[in-house]
Write a protein that holds these residues in place. Structure first.
Motif, PDB file in Angstrom:
ATOM      1  N   UNK A  58       9.209  -9.777   4.952  1.00 46.70           N
ATOM      2  CA  UNK A  58       8.100  -8.952   4.483  1.00 46.70           C
ATOM      3  C   UNK A  58       8.491  -7.779   3.605  1.00 46.70           C
ATOM      4  N   UNK A  59       9.801  -7.520   3.439  1.00 44.69           N
ATOM      5  CA  UNK A  59      10.218  -6.437   2.544  1.00 44.69           C
ATOM      6  C   UNK A  59      10.044  -6.863   1.087  1.00 44.69           C
ATOM      7  N   UNK A  60       9.730  -5.897   0.234  1.00 40.53           N
ATOM      8  CA  UNK A  60       9.539  -6.167  -1.187  1.00 40.53           C
ATOM      9  C   UNK A  60      10.900  -6.403  -1.838  1.00 40.53           C
ATOM     10  N   UNK A  61      11.051  -7.561  -2.492  1.00 45.61           N
ATOM     11  CA  UNK A  61      12.340  -7.906  -3.092  1.00 45.61           C
ATOM     12  C   UNK A  61      12.327  -7.814  -4.614  1.00 45.61           C
ATOM     13  N   UNK A  62      11.134  -7.697  -5.218  1.00 44.44           N
ATOM     14  CA  UNK A  62      11.069  -7.567  -6.669  1.00 44.44           C
ATOM     15  C   UNK A  62       9.662  -7.138  -7.081  1.00 44.44           C
ATOM     16  N   UNK A  63       9.599  -6.362  -8.174  1.00 39.84           N
ATOM     17  CA  UNK A  63       8.328  -5.972  -8.778  1.00 39.84           C
ATOM     18  C   UNK A  63       8.459  -6.205 -10.277  1.00 39.84           C
ATOM     19  N   UNK A  64       7.547  -6.974 -10.845  1.00 35.88           N
ATOM     20  CA  UNK A  64       7.606  -7.259 -12.286  1.00 35.88           C
ATOM     21  C   UNK A  64       6.202  -7.224 -12.874  1.00 35.88           C
ATOM     22  N   UNK A  65       6.145  -7.046 -14.194  1.00 42.71           N
ATOM     23  CA  UNK A  65       4.858  -7.054 -14.886  1.00 42.71           C
ATOM     24  C   UNK A  65       4.462  -8.507 -15.120  1.00 42.71           C
TER      25      UNK A  65
ATOM     26  N   UNK B 197       8.626   8.790  -4.926  1.00 46.53           N
ATOM     27  CA  UNK B 197       9.475   8.821  -3.732  1.00 46.53           C
ATOM     28  C   UNK B 197       9.180   7.560  -2.941  1.00 46.53           C
ATOM     29  N   UNK B 198      10.034   6.566  -3.098  1.00 48.25           N
ATOM     30  CA  UNK B 198       9.777   5.243  -2.537  1.00 48.25           C
ATOM     31  C   UNK B 198      10.418   5.099  -1.161  1.00 48.25           C
ATOM     32  N   UNK B 199       9.649   4.709  -0.146  1.00 48.32           N
ATOM     33  CA  UNK B 199      10.230   4.521   1.193  1.00 48.32           C
ATOM     34  C   UNK B 199      11.235   3.371   1.185  1.00 48.32           C
ATOM     35  N   UNK B 200      12.496   3.647   1.433  1.00 43.98           N
ATOM     36  CA  UNK B 200      13.528   2.612   1.325  1.00 43.98           C
ATOM     37  C   UNK B 200      13.318   1.479   2.320  1.00 43.98           C
ATOM     38  N   UNK B 201      12.619   1.732   3.423  1.00 38.95           N
ATOM     39  CA  UNK B 201      12.431   0.710   4.452  1.00 38.95           C
ATOM     40  C   UNK B 201      11.562  -0.452   3.987  1.00 38.95           C
TER      41      UNK B 201
ATOM     42  N   UNK C 174      18.358  -2.470  -4.234  1.00 37.44           N
ATOM     43  CA  UNK C 174      18.246  -2.367  -5.706  1.00 37.44           C
ATOM     44  C   UNK C 174      16.821  -2.317  -6.246  1.00 37.44           C
ATOM     45  N   UNK C 175      15.814  -2.648  -5.433  1.00 34.98           N
ATOM     46  CA  UNK C 175      14.444  -2.665  -5.954  1.00 34.98           C
ATOM     47  C   UNK C 175      13.996  -1.255  -6.333  1.00 34.98           C
ATOM     48  N   UNK C 176      14.342  -0.278  -5.516  1.00 33.29           N
ATOM     49  CA  UNK C 176      13.980   1.113  -5.832  1.00 33.29           C
ATOM     50  C   UNK C 176      14.563   1.534  -7.182  1.00 33.29           C
ATOM     51  N   UNK C 177      15.823   1.153  -7.432  1.00 30.21           N
ATOM     52  CA  UNK C 177      16.464   1.513  -8.705  1.00 30.21           C
ATOM     53  C   UNK C 177      15.744   0.864  -9.878  1.00 30.21           C
ATOM     54  N   UNK C 178      15.337  -0.415  -9.720  1.00 35.64           N
ATOM     55  CA  UNK C 178      14.653  -1.110 -10.811  1.00 35.64           C
ATOM     56  C   UNK C 178      13.290  -0.479 -11.087  1.00 35.64           C
ATOM     57  N   UNK C 179      12.582  -0.074 -10.040  1.00 31.93           N
ATOM     58  CA  UNK C 179      11.287   0.588 -10.229  1.00 31.93           C
ATOM     59  C   UNK C 179      11.472   1.932 -10.923  1.00 31.93           C
ATOM     60  N   UNK C 180      12.495   2.667 -10.540  1.00 32.77           N
ATOM     61  CA  UNK C 180      12.760   3.964 -11.187  1.00 32.77           C
ATOM     62  C   UNK C 180      13.089   3.789 -12.672  1.00 32.77           C
ATOM     63  N   UNK C 181      13.791   2.684 -13.007  1.00 28.15           N
ATOM     64  CA  UNK C 181      14.075   2.420 -14.421  1.00 28.15           C
ATOM     65  C   UNK C 181      12.792   2.107 -15.181  1.00 28.15           C
TER      66      UNK C 181
ATOM     67  N   UNK D 196       0.813  -1.212   0.000  1.00 27.58           N
ATOM     68  CA  UNK D 196       0.000   0.000   0.000  1.00 27.58           C
ATOM     69  C   UNK D 196       0.850   1.267   0.000  1.00 27.58           C
ATOM     70  N   UNK D 197       2.000   1.218   0.667  1.00 23.14           N
ATOM     71  CA  UNK D 197       2.913   2.364   0.646  1.00 23.14           C
ATOM     72  C   UNK D 197       3.467   2.571  -0.764  1.00 23.14           C
ATOM     73  N   UNK D 198       3.769   1.477  -1.460  1.00 24.47           N
ATOM     74  CA  UNK D 198       4.239   1.578  -2.842  1.00 24.47           C
ATOM     75  C   UNK D 198       3.143   2.129  -3.748  1.00 24.47           C
ATOM     76  N   UNK D 199       1.915   1.645  -3.580  1.00 22.51           N
ATOM     77  CA  UNK D 199       0.780   2.137  -4.365  1.00 22.51           C
ATOM     78  C   UNK D 199       0.611   3.641  -4.159  1.00 22.51           C
ATOM     79  N   UNK D 200       0.659   4.076  -2.899  1.00 23.49           N
ATOM     80  CA  UNK D 200       0.498   5.506  -2.586  1.00 23.49           C
ATOM     81  C   UNK D 200       1.594   6.343  -3.244  1.00 23.49           C
ATOM     82  N   UNK D 201       2.838   5.824  -3.236  1.00 26.36           N
ATOM     83  CA  UNK D 201       3.951   6.550  -3.847  1.00 26.36           C
ATOM     84  C   UNK D 201       3.756   6.680  -5.359  1.00 26.36           C
ATOM     85  N   UNK D 202       3.268   5.627  -5.997  1.00 26.25           N
ATOM     86  CA  UNK D 202       3.000   5.664  -7.435  1.00 26.25           C
ATOM     87  C   UNK D 202       1.926   6.696  -7.763  1.00 26.25           C
TER      88      UNK D 202
END
Length: 329
Positions: free
Chosen positions: A135-142, A65-69, A74-81, A48-54
């Motif tokens: 519980x931390x997000x380790x990857x986001x893919x389509x 602005x993705x909360x690093x916690x 590297x996940x933040x960098x991949x999302x920014x790409x 939900x924090x990721x959804x709100x940031x998007x």
């Protein structure tokens, strides 16, 4: 920390998650698949924090602005790409996903997202989100479609086959997402150095030529063989010249080789759309699991679906598959 205190913390976290998400118009829940209420609440909060940031980034027309916690490294960098290729927004819906166990943690699938640079009829897609055990997000893919995922997994022949199919789906989704975020490093890592890469090209013939009289229409498909190095150089040029790259996979099918059980074939329909060019065709991948921690693409082929006038040039029965190639060991 005693059990009552832990439960109280979980309740507070869940309340924060739901109120925070509802304020943004989109709410994510995990409906089942995980028994630990604290971990479940943390995973829901992180998504939900990721959804709100998007959603905020779309409104402000800035990168999120993705909360690093909430992420691993590297996940933040991949999302920014991914964001550089296209901004993404979430529809105003209540999202309920089942939690799946994976070899490295957990996964939720089928999260609807709008890829804003895509054509209108291709805009609505889905995300897969992976989590570590904490519980931390380790990857986001389509993601591929949920019903297609379930069909692929239902054809498992053993526990090992089920595990490999799960890995293949993850592999395919990350492979596709790597194109969308123009990730040459990732794409380079998944191809064998000796990979066979074949690309079909429609060549129009002159009317009344001998070749034309031997075909059903005035075109034919010429197949071009490339080395991995040639293919990567071509991709680099495409990525450099294209403002965005949107790749979509449909009709994904996974087949295990009848003789070599560590070789799998993946057939799918690929929709390729960049700021300069678009096409639709059939993609085949031969994936080698001899090193189970590092599966490699040994063969990649692409065949065009239709020519520029809408004539079918590749029929389903002529699409490459595992039986099209001889494996030598």
């Amino acid at each position: 920390m005693n059990t009552k205190v832990m439960q109280a913390i979980a309740v507070v976290m869940m309340a924060f998650t739901f109120s925070h998400a509802n304020a943004q118009g989109t709410t994510f829940f995990i409906k089942d698949g995980i028994d630990n209420p604290n971990l479940k609440a943390k995973m829901e909060h992180n998504v939900n924090a990721m959804i709100a940031a998007f959603k905020t980034a779309v409104i402000e027309k800035k990168k999120p602005k993705l909360p690093s916690s909430i992420f691993t490294d590297d996940v933040e960098d991949r999302i920014e790409e991914m964001w550089k290729t296209s901004a993404m927004n979430f529809p105003i819906v209540e999202i309920k996903s089942r939690c799946l166990n994976t070899s490295t943690g957990y996964q939720v699938r089928g999260i609807p997202v709008d890829v804003l640079e895509a054509d209108k009829d291709e805009e609505r897609q889905e995300l897969t989100v992976d989590f570590q055990r904490d519980g931390r997000i380790s990857n986001v893919s389509i993601a591929i479609e949920m019903n297609r995922y379930e069909m692929i997994m239902s054809k498992r022949s053993s526990d090992l086959d089920y595990e490999r199919r799960q890995m293949i789906v993850d592999f395919v989704e990350n492979f596709r997402t790597a194109y969308n975020r123009k990730d040459l490093k990732m794409l380079n890592s998944v191809f064998s150095d000796k990979a066979l890469i074949v690309t079909g090209k429609v060549v129009r013939e002159k009317p009344n030529s001998d070749i034309t009289r031997m075909t059903l229409n005035n075109n034919r498909v010429v197949y071009i063989k490339q080395t991995k190095q040639e293919y990567m150089q071509r991709l680099q040029r495409i990525f450099k010249l294209s403002k965005f790259v949107n790749v979509k996979f449909e009709d994904v099918e996974v087949t295990q080789h009848p003789k070599y059980d560590d070789i799998y074939g993946v057939n799918l329909k690929q929709y390729w759309h960049t700021s300069r060019y678009k096409d639709v065709g059939y993609l085949f991948l031969m994936i080698d699991f001899r090193d189970p921690d590092n599966p490699l693409i040994q063969v990649r082929t692409w065949q065009p679906d239709k020519d520029d006038k809408g004539n079918v040039v590749t029929r389903k029965e002529n699409v490459f598959h595992l039986g099209s190639f001889r494996i030598v060991r």
